[in-house]
Design an enzyme around this catalytic site. Structure first.
Site, PDB file in Angstrom:
ATOM      1  N   SER A  29      19.237  43.222  87.165  1.00  0.00           N
ATOM      2  CA  SER A  29      18.921  43.885  88.435  1.00  0.00           C
ATOM      3  C   SER A  29      17.584  43.457  89.052  1.00  0.00           C
ATOM      4  O   SER A  29      17.506  43.289  90.275  1.00  0.00           O
ATOM      5  CB  SER A  29      18.958  45.404  88.267  1.00  0.00           C
ATOM      6  OG  SER A  29      20.284  45.819  88.012  1.00  0.00           O
ATOM      7  N   LYS A  78      22.770  58.328  82.339  1.00  0.00           N
ATOM      8  CA  LYS A  78      23.422  58.636  83.625  1.00  0.00           C
ATOM      9  C   LYS A  78      23.915  60.080  83.707  1.00  0.00           C
ATOM     10  O   LYS A  78      23.938  60.653  84.793  1.00  0.00           O
ATOM     11  CB  LYS A  78      24.608  57.687  83.852  1.00  0.00           C
ATOM     12  CG  LYS A  78      24.199  56.265  84.181  1.00  0.00           C
ATOM     13  CD  LYS A  78      25.435  55.426  84.490  1.00  0.00           C
ATOM     14  CE  LYS A  78      25.074  53.961  84.595  1.00  0.00           C
ATOM     15  NZ  LYS A  78      26.235  53.121  84.932  1.00  0.00           N
ATOM     16  N   ASN A  99      23.604  57.099  88.972  1.00  0.00           N
ATOM     17  CA  ASN A  99      22.981  55.816  88.636  1.00  0.00           C
ATOM     18  C   ASN A  99      21.900  55.438  89.638  1.00  0.00           C
ATOM     19  O   ASN A  99      21.235  54.419  89.476  1.00  0.00           O
ATOM     20  CB  ASN A  99      24.030  54.690  88.554  1.00  0.00           C
ATOM     21  CG  ASN A  99      24.463  54.216  89.927  1.00  0.00           C
ATOM     22  OD1 ASN A  99      24.643  55.028  90.827  1.00  0.00           O
ATOM     23  ND2 ASN A  99      24.605  52.929  90.088  1.00  0.00           N
ATOM     24  N   ASP A 114      28.079  53.340  91.337  1.00  0.00           N
ATOM     25  CA  ASP A 114      28.961  52.557  90.453  1.00  0.00           C
ATOM     26  C   ASP A 114      30.402  52.570  90.978  1.00  0.00           C
ATOM     27  O   ASP A 114      31.107  51.557  90.916  1.00  0.00           O
ATOM     28  CB  ASP A 114      28.956  53.130  89.025  1.00  0.00           C
ATOM     29  CG  ASP A 114      27.730  52.689  88.233  1.00  0.00           C
ATOM     30  OD1 ASP A 114      27.154  51.632  88.553  1.00  0.00           O
ATOM     31  OD2 ASP A 114      27.355  53.407  87.285  1.00  0.00           O
ATOM     32  N   GLY A 253      32.388  41.435  86.012  1.00  0.00           N
ATOM     33  CA  GLY A 253      31.624  42.577  86.506  1.00  0.00           C
ATOM     34  C   GLY A 253      30.421  42.238  87.365  1.00  0.00           C
ATOM     35  O   GLY A 253      29.733  43.154  87.824  1.00  0.00           O
TER      36      GLY A 253
HETATM   37  P1  NAP Z   1      30.201  54.088  77.070  1.00  0.00           P
HETATM   38  O1  NAP Z   1      30.131  55.368  77.838  1.00  0.00           O
HETATM   39  O2  NAP Z   1      29.411  53.916  75.824  1.00  0.00           O
HETATM   40  O3  NAP Z   1      31.766  53.852  76.727  1.00  0.00           O
HETATM   41  C1  NAP Z   1      32.145  52.752  75.955  1.00  0.00           C
HETATM   42  C2  NAP Z   1      33.663  52.584  76.006  1.00  0.00           C
HETATM   43  O4  NAP Z   1      33.994  51.356  75.344  1.00  0.00           O
HETATM   44  C3  NAP Z   1      34.438  53.693  75.285  1.00  0.00           C
HETATM   45  O5  NAP Z   1      35.679  53.879  75.937  1.00  0.00           O
HETATM   46  C4  NAP Z   1      34.631  53.084  73.892  1.00  0.00           C
HETATM   47  O6  NAP Z   1      35.750  53.597  73.199  1.00  0.00           O
HETATM   48  C5  NAP Z   1      34.911  51.642  74.253  1.00  0.00           C
HETATM   49  N1  NAP Z   1      34.618  50.689  73.189  1.00  0.00           N
HETATM   50  C6  NAP Z   1      33.418  50.345  72.682  1.00  0.00           C
HETATM   51  N2  NAP Z   1      33.561  49.386  71.727  1.00  0.00           N
HETATM   52  C7  NAP Z   1      34.897  49.151  71.633  1.00  0.00           C
HETATM   53  C8  NAP Z   1      35.680  48.289  70.806  1.00  0.00           C
HETATM   54  N3  NAP Z   1      35.115  47.490  69.897  1.00  0.00           N
HETATM   55  N4  NAP Z   1      37.020  48.294  70.978  1.00  0.00           N
HETATM   56  C9  NAP Z   1      37.608  49.097  71.900  1.00  0.00           C
HETATM   57  N5  NAP Z   1      36.919  49.952  72.705  1.00  0.00           N
HETATM   58  C10 NAP Z   1      35.577  49.976  72.560  1.00  0.00           C
HETATM   59  O7  NAP Z   1      29.803  52.828  77.992  1.00  0.00           O
HETATM   60  P2  NAP Z   1      29.974  52.703  79.584  1.00  0.00           P
HETATM   61  O8  NAP Z   1      28.743  53.150  80.258  1.00  0.00           O
HETATM   62  O9  NAP Z   1      31.276  53.328  79.945  1.00  0.00           O
HETATM   63  O10 NAP Z   1      30.044  51.108  79.762  1.00  0.00           O
HETATM   64  C11 NAP Z   1      31.209  50.390  79.443  1.00  0.00           C
HETATM   65  C12 NAP Z   1      31.069  48.934  79.892  1.00  0.00           C
HETATM   66  O11 NAP Z   1      31.009  48.861  81.329  1.00  0.00           O
HETATM   67  C13 NAP Z   1      29.806  48.248  79.367  1.00  0.00           C
HETATM   68  O12 NAP Z   1      30.152  46.945  78.949  1.00  0.00           O
HETATM   69  C14 NAP Z   1      28.913  48.159  80.590  1.00  0.00           C
HETATM   70  O13 NAP Z   1      28.046  47.030  80.538  1.00  0.00           O
HETATM   71  C15 NAP Z   1      29.954  48.003  81.690  1.00  0.00           C
HETATM   72  N6  NAP Z   1      29.427  48.414  83.025  1.00  0.00           N
HETATM   73  C16 NAP Z   1      29.323  47.458  83.992  1.00  0.00           C
HETATM   74  C17 NAP Z   1      28.855  47.811  85.243  1.00  0.00           C
HETATM   75  C18 NAP Z   1      28.733  46.757  86.310  1.00  0.00           C
HETATM   76  O14 NAP Z   1      28.047  47.001  87.311  1.00  0.00           O
HETATM   77  N7  NAP Z   1      29.378  45.611  86.177  1.00  0.00           N
HETATM   78  C19 NAP Z   1      28.495  49.135  85.520  1.00  0.00           C
HETATM   79  C20 NAP Z   1      28.640  50.097  84.508  1.00  0.00           C
HETATM   80  C21 NAP Z   1      29.100  49.721  83.253  1.00  0.00           C
HETATM   81  P3  NAP Z   1      35.598  54.911  72.237  1.00  0.00           P
HETATM   82  O15 NAP Z   1      35.646  56.087  73.170  1.00  0.00           O
HETATM   83  O16 NAP Z   1      36.752  54.819  71.333  1.00  0.00           O
HETATM   84  O17 NAP Z   1      34.280  54.776  71.537  1.00  0.00           O
END
Ligand code: NAP
Length: 290
Positions: A29, A78, A99, A114, A253
Site C-alpha cells: 500500500s 478489522k 478497513n 474491501d 488480488g
Molecule cells: P482470515 O480471516 O484469517 O481467514 C482465513 C481463511 O482462509 C479462513 O476461511 C481459513 O479457513 C482459510 N484458510 C487458511 N489456511 C487455509 C488452508 N491451508 N487451507 C484451506 N483454507 C485455509 O483471513 P482474511 O482476512 O479473510 O484473508 C484471507 C485472504 O484474503 C488473505 O490471503 C488476504 O491476503 C486476502 N485479502 C486480499 C485483499 C486484497 O485487497 N486483495 C483484501 C483482503 C484480504 P478456516 O476457517 O478453516 O481456518
C-alpha cells in the site's frame, strides 16, 4: 469534513496515513498511496504501523491527533476496531469490519472499501453478476466482505465452502439469505456447485504459503469453460496456475488491493483518486518483490 482533511494535508510537515496491522511489513500500500499523494500534490505520507492487539485502543486514540489524515486497518484488527470508532458506515456495519478510518470533525468514522475493491474489477470485466452463480472458498474476514458485495450485486446462488464447516455455516446464518449454501471444502457435493458456477472466488489465506491449489484439479475441472477464477491473494497462486492451465480466465488480488486503496483515498482526500498512477505503482512494487 473535507476542509479539515485538506488543512491537515497542506501543513509543512506531511500529514500521516497509517496502516494498522500485525504484521504489516509486507504491504504494497505505501507504494501506490504515496504515488497518488505525490501525483495530486498532497503533502501526505502513508506509513506502516505494526500494532499488537493489546495496543489497538491506544493507537486508535492517537488517530485523533491533527497530523493524522485517516488510516487503513488490516489483519487482525478489522473487526476489533469497530468498537473504537464514533460512527460506522452502514456497509461496514453489515460486514462487521472496517478497513478505512476517516476523520469527520475530529471524530473517527469507519468505512469498508474491501467490498467495493472486490466488486470493482468484476464490473470492469463486464460480468453480469445477476446471472452469475458463485462458489466462494473461505469464511474469514475477507470472505465476509466478498459475500456481502456479491449478494448486494444480486448473484442468484452463493456457495460458501470452508475448511472449517462451522465457520461457513455461521457466515451463511449471519448473511441470512436464501441463496447462500454452506459446505465443507472437501464435501463431494461441491462438484455439483462448481458445475453450475461461472465465478470461483478464493478468499482463503492458502495462496500465500501452500504449494497445492485450494481445490484439486479434478474439482476445478467441474467449472464451466467460461468460468472466471478470482483469487484475493495478490500473486500468481497455485489455484490461478491450475485454472490457467485448464484454459480458464483468472484474476489475482492486485486490482482489488488497488481499488480498495483508491476508494479509501477518495474518503480521506475528497477527490477522485488517480487510479492509473496507483495501478502502475502497485505493479512496480509487486514486481520488485518477486
Ligand atoms: P482470515 O480471516 O484469517 O481467514 C482465513 C481463511 O482462509 C479462513 O476461511 C481459513 O479457513 C482459510 N484458510 C487458511 N489456511 C487455509 C488452508 N491451508 N487451507 C484451506 N483454507 C485455509 O483471513 P482474511 O482476512 O479473510 O484473508 C484471507 C485472504 O484474503 C488473505 O490471503 C488476504 O491476503 C486476502 N485479502 C486480499 C485483499 C486484497 O485487497 N486483495 C483484501 C483482503 C484480504 P478456516 O476457517 O478453516 O481456518
Amino acid at each position: 469534513m473535507a476542509a479539515t482533511n485538506h488543512d491537515a494535508a497542506h501543513t509543512a510537515r506531511p500529514a500521516i496515513v497509517p496502516l494498522l496491522g500485525h504484521p504489516v511489513a509486507h504491504s504494497l500500500s505505501p507504494a501506490f498511496q504515496d504515488a497518488a499523494f505525490a501525483h495530486a500534490g498532497i503533502n501526505a505520507r502513508y506509513e506502516l504501523w505494526d500494532v499488537a492487539p493489546a495496543q489497538l485502543p491506544a493507537v486508535v486514540a492517537r488517530l485523533r491527533d491533527r497530523a493524522i489524515l485517516g488510516a487503513n486497518v488490516t489483519v487482525p484488527h478489522k473487526e476489533a476496531v469497530v468498537a473504537l470508532l464514533e460512527t460506522i458506515a452502514p456497509l461496514a456495519a453489515r460486514i462487521g469490519a472496517v478497513n478505512t478510518i476517516v476523520k469527520r470533525d475530529g471524530l473517527l468514522h469507519g468505512e469498508n472499501t474491501d467490498a467495493g475493491g472486490f466488486i470493482g474489477p468484476l464490473h470492469e470485466r463486464g460480468l453480469d453478476l445477476a446471472q452469475t452463480g458463485v462458489v466462494l472458498l473461505g469464511a474469514g474476514g475477507a470472505a465476509r466482505g466478498v459475500a456481502v458485495a456479491l449478494l448486494d450485486a444480486g448473484v442468484p446462488a452463493l456457495t460458501i465452502a470452508n475448511r472449517t464447516i462451522g465457520r461457513a455455516e455461521a457466515l451463511a446464518r449471519a448473511l441470512g439469505h436464501a441463496c447462500v449454501a454452506p459446505l465443507a471444502l472437501d464435501d463431494p457435493v461441491l462438484r455439483a456447485h462448481l458445475a453450475s458456477a461461472t465465478l470461483l472466488v478464493d478468499a482463503t489465506a492458502r495462496g500465500w504459503h501452500e504449494l497445492e491449489p485450494t481445490l484439486p484439479p479434478a474439482m476445478l475441472a467441474q467449472l464451466p469453460a467460461d468460468a472466471l477464477v478470482y483469487d484475493l491473494t495478490y500473486r500468481q497462486t497455485p489455484l490461478l496456475q491450475a485454472a490457467a492451465a485448464r484454459g480458464l480466465a483468472t484474476l489475482d488480488g492486485l486490482p482489488m488491493l488497488v481499488e480498495q486503496g483508491a476508494l479509501a483515498w477518495q474518503h480521506w482526500i475528497g477527490q477522485a483518486p488517480p487510479r492509473a498512477i496507483m495501478w502502475t505503482a502497485a505493479l512496480a512494487a509487486r514486481a520488485a518483490r518477486q
